[in-house]
Scaffold this motif. Structure first.
Motif, mmCIF file in Angstrom:
data_model
loop_
_atom_site.group_PDB
_atom_site.id
_atom_site.type_symbol
_atom_site.label_atom_id
_atom_site.label_comp_id
_atom_site.label_asym_id
_atom_site.label_seq_id
_atom_site.Cartn_x
_atom_site.Cartn_y
_atom_site.Cartn_z
ATOM 1 N N GLY A 1 -0.788 -62.714 -5.295
ATOM 2 C CA GLY A 1 -0.696 -64.092 -4.805
ATOM 3 C C GLY A 1 0.502 -64.255 -3.884
ATOM 4 O O GLY A 1 0.412 -64.914 -2.833
ATOM 5 N N ALA A 2 1.626 -63.669 -4.243
ATOM 6 C CA ALA A 2 2.833 -63.749 -3.403
ATOM 7 C C ALA A 2 2.637 -62.941 -2.121
ATOM 8 O O ALA A 2 3.038 -63.369 -1.033
ATOM 9 N N PHE A 3 2.014 -61.792 -2.248
ATOM 10 C CA PHE A 3 1.703 -60.943 -1.080
ATOM 11 C C PHE A 3 0.846 -61.735 -0.091
ATOM 12 O O PHE A 3 1.114 -61.773 1.117
ATOM 13 N N TYR A 4 -0.162 -62.392 -0.602
ATOM 14 C CA TYR A 4 -1.082 -63.186 0.214
ATOM 15 C C TYR A 4 -0.362 -64.372 0.854
ATOM 16 O O TYR A 4 -0.462 -64.619 2.058
ATOM 17 N N PHE A 5 0.385 -65.104 0.017
ATOM 18 C CA PHE A 5 0.983 -66.359 0.471
ATOM 19 C C PHE A 5 2.069 -66.121 1.519
ATOM 20 O O PHE A 5 2.276 -66.941 2.415
ATOM 21 N N LEU A 6 2.764 -64.981 1.405
ATOM 22 C CA LEU A 6 3.798 -64.630 2.392
ATOM 23 C C LEU A 6 3.197 -63.848 3.573
ATOM 24 O O LEU A 6 3.925 -63.435 4.468
ATOM 25 N N ARG A 7 1.899 -63.659 3.538
ATOM 26 C CA ARG A 7 1.199 -62.869 4.560
ATOM 27 C C ARG A 7 1.873 -61.508 4.733
ATOM 28 O O ARG A 7 2.073 -61.023 5.844
ATOM 29 N N ASP A 8 2.233 -60.925 3.593
ATOM 30 C CA ASP A 8 2.829 -59.598 3.588
ATOM 31 C C ASP A 8 1.777 -58.596 4.065
ATOM 32 O O ASP A 8 0.573 -58.869 4.004
ATOM 33 N N THR A 9 2.229 -57.471 4.567
ATOM 34 C CA THR A 9 1.271 -56.461 5.023
ATOM 35 C C THR A 9 1.478 -55.136 4.299
ATOM 36 O O THR A 9 0.653 -54.234 4.408
ATOM 37 N N ARG A 10 2.567 -55.027 3.572
ATOM 38 C CA ARG A 10 2.861 -53.756 2.916
ATOM 39 C C ARG A 10 2.344 -53.790 1.472
ATOM 40 O O ARG A 10 2.821 -54.565 0.648
ATOM 41 N N VAL A 11 1.395 -52.938 1.205
ATOM 42 C CA VAL A 11 0.726 -52.918 -0.098
ATOM 43 C C VAL A 11 1.526 -52.043 -1.073
ATOM 44 O O VAL A 11 2.034 -50.988 -0.664
ATOM 45 N N PRO A 12 1.674 -52.431 -2.316
ATOM 46 C CA PRO A 12 2.365 -51.562 -3.288
ATOM 47 C C PRO A 12 1.672 -50.192 -3.357
ATOM 48 O O PRO A 12 0.467 -50.094 -3.088
ATOM 49 N N PRO A 13 2.409 -49.144 -3.704
ATOM 50 C CA PRO A 13 1.847 -47.775 -3.674
ATOM 51 C C PRO A 13 0.916 -47.517 -4.860
ATOM 52 O O PRO A 13 1.247 -46.785 -5.803
ATOM 53 N N ILE A 14 -0.269 -48.112 -4.775
ATOM 54 C CA ILE A 14 -1.228 -48.045 -5.883
ATOM 55 C C ILE A 14 -1.614 -46.598 -6.217
ATOM 56 O O ILE A 14 -1.677 -46.214 -7.389
ATOM 57 N N ALA A 15 -1.851 -45.797 -5.180
ATOM 58 C CA ALA A 15 -2.297 -44.418 -5.437
ATOM 59 C C ALA A 15 -1.225 -43.650 -6.212
ATOM 60 O O ALA A 15 -1.531 -42.895 -7.145
ATOM 61 N N LEU A 16 0.044 -43.844 -5.836
ATOM 62 C CA LEU A 16 1.132 -43.152 -6.543
ATOM 63 C C LEU A 16 1.250 -43.650 -7.986
ATOM 64 O O LEU A 16 1.499 -42.865 -8.907
ATOM 65 N N LEU A 17 1.094 -44.940 -8.174
ATOM 66 C CA LEU A 17 1.168 -45.493 -9.537
ATOM 67 C C LEU A 17 0.061 -44.902 -10.409
ATOM 68 O O LEU A 17 0.288 -44.510 -11.554
#
Ligand code: DI6
Ligand code: FE
Length: 411
Positions: free
Chosen positions: A292-308
């Motif tokens: 929600g925060a990523f969306y609302f701030l129009r962030d473009t950098r995705v957390p490193p899901i594959a590494l997690l």
């Protein structure tokens, strides 16, 4: 019943398709029953396993609905006053979140409104958000302070959070987030404010048993890793677990610091690197995704899901409900965003608001799955498949919500 022989059953749910969330695939078991006694699950299985000699006080026919654990929102700032829609407009005209914070808006604007609010008003404003969370299936919520930033105002917010848990059928876990921003009285003197936190605010919150955990905002516009460490040491001295807003806007090495203190969770993590991921994996620290925060701030950098995934770090999903960066109370919508924006699978998203969210709150022994011995917090959904919980946007398929074995009104 495969498991125990209770002397009686308070509530017997029949004809449910049960998703226990104990397995990573979120498998559905056909036509099941769930038996509840004294607010706890005493049996999960097939109807033919039920001992007919055990008296049943009440029954609920699920009519084939999907039964999941009650949802857990493990990261919210829902106790605050006022709103920040004006800043939303400013950001639409080009101002950045950091620009607004540096100009005295942002967290500090909510601070003023929250300090000014009477407890009863703060409770009423926060209750509206809490009700909305509950209508979307949430049975446990974490609530942070962090808009008071003085001993008096932080304790006021934590008390309101505790009161919400007493007034409503929901479990509330409180977190002291005094290290959210530097308040005006300490402008330009962040270390002096950290002194105030570690010497006064945190010990007092602990003494009054108003905080179940301690959090900090480790960021260029928040606190440095060294300042965060001092807060964590003070938490440790009080026997309180820690968690951290880490790597949201930049990589400060916050996740590794949190892991060093055995943190329950590190949250946001858009800028997390592999060193941080490995540290979290070793410490058993949950990664809390806040799309929600990523969306609302129009962030473009995705957390490193594959590494997690690769390092086996459990991922939770939460609303981050707050007035500045995620003014939302719709946890299933966050599941959808975790899938569409971060590429989680629907099964990962469901585990993220159940089993892994429970772990992120230190509640894995009692919450987050449908198992004998766990608290009877359950949701019934009018859907065919668990993926629909992440797929649908809008009308809620929630059919029933059960908290501590008691069915609660949805509206
Ligand atoms: N990160 C966030 O996303 C929220 N707090 C934090 O540390 C935002 C808080 C706000 O802008 O009011
Ligand atoms: Fe947050």
């Amino acid at each position: 019943m495969p498991n125990t022989q209770p002397p009686h059953i308070d509530l017997l749910i029949r004809n449910a398709r049960v998703v226990t969330c104990t397995d990573d695939a979120c498998a559905v078991s056909a036509a099941g029953i769930v038996a509840i006694t004294n607010g706890r699950i005493v049996g999960v299985g097939r109807a033919d396993q039920l001992n007919a000699a055990v008296p049943v006080a009440a029954e609920l026919d699920a009519e084939g609905a999907l039964l999941t654990p009650g949802l857990i929102d493990c990261h919210t700032h829902l106790v605050y006053a006022g709103d920040r829609s004006r800043e939303f407009e400013m950001r639409l005209q080009g101002a950045s979140y950091e620009d607004i914070a540096k100009a005295g808006g942002g967290i500090l604007s909510t601070l003023r409104q929250t300090r000014d609010a009477q407890s009863a008003d703060l409770l009423a404003q926060s209750a509206r958000r809490l009700r909305s969370l509950m209508q979307h299936g949430v049975t446990t919520v974490e609530i942070k302070s962090g808009y008071g930033l003085s001993q008096k105002a932080e304790l006021k917010c934590l008390r309101v959070a505790r009161e919400l848990g007493e007034h409503f059928p929901i479990d509330v876990r409180t977190t002291l987030l005094a290290a959210h921003a530097v308040p005006p009285e300490f402008a330009g003197r962040p270390d002096a404010y950290i002194d105030e936190i570690v010497e006064h605010i945190l010990p007092e919150a602990a003494r009054l048993k108003l905080a179940d955990a301690v959090d900090a905002f480790c960021e260029t516009i928040g606190f440095t890793p060294a300042q965060t460490r001092r807060v964590f040491e003070a938490a440790r001295a009080q026997g309180l677990p820690v968690k951290l807003h880490a790597e949201q806007l930049s990589n400060q090495g916050g996740a590794a610091l949190a892991a060093e203190f055995g943190a329950l969770s590190a949250d946001h993590l858009e800028h997390l690197d592999e060193t941080g991921v490995i540290a979290m994996a070793r410490a058993g620290t949950v990664a809390v995704m806040l799309p929600g925060a990523f969306y609302f701030l129009r962030d473009t950098r995705v957390p490193p899901i594959a590494l997690l995934r690769q390092h086996g770090v459990p991922m939770a999903v939460s609303t981050d409900c707050n007035p500045g960066t995620s003014p939302g109370t719709h946890l299933p919508l966050m599941m959808n965003m975790a899938c569409t924006l971060f590429r989680l699978t629907p099964a990962e998203a469901l585990l993220g608001v159940t089993r892994h969210a429970a772990t992120a709150l230190g509640l894995s022994a009692t919450h987050g799955s449908v198992e004998v011995g766990k608290q009877a917090d359950l949701c019934l959904w009018d859907v065919d498949h668990p993926a629909e919980l992440s797929y649908a946007i809008g009308a809620s398929p929630l059919r029933a919500r059960i908290h501590r074995g008691v069915q609660t009104a949805l509206h």
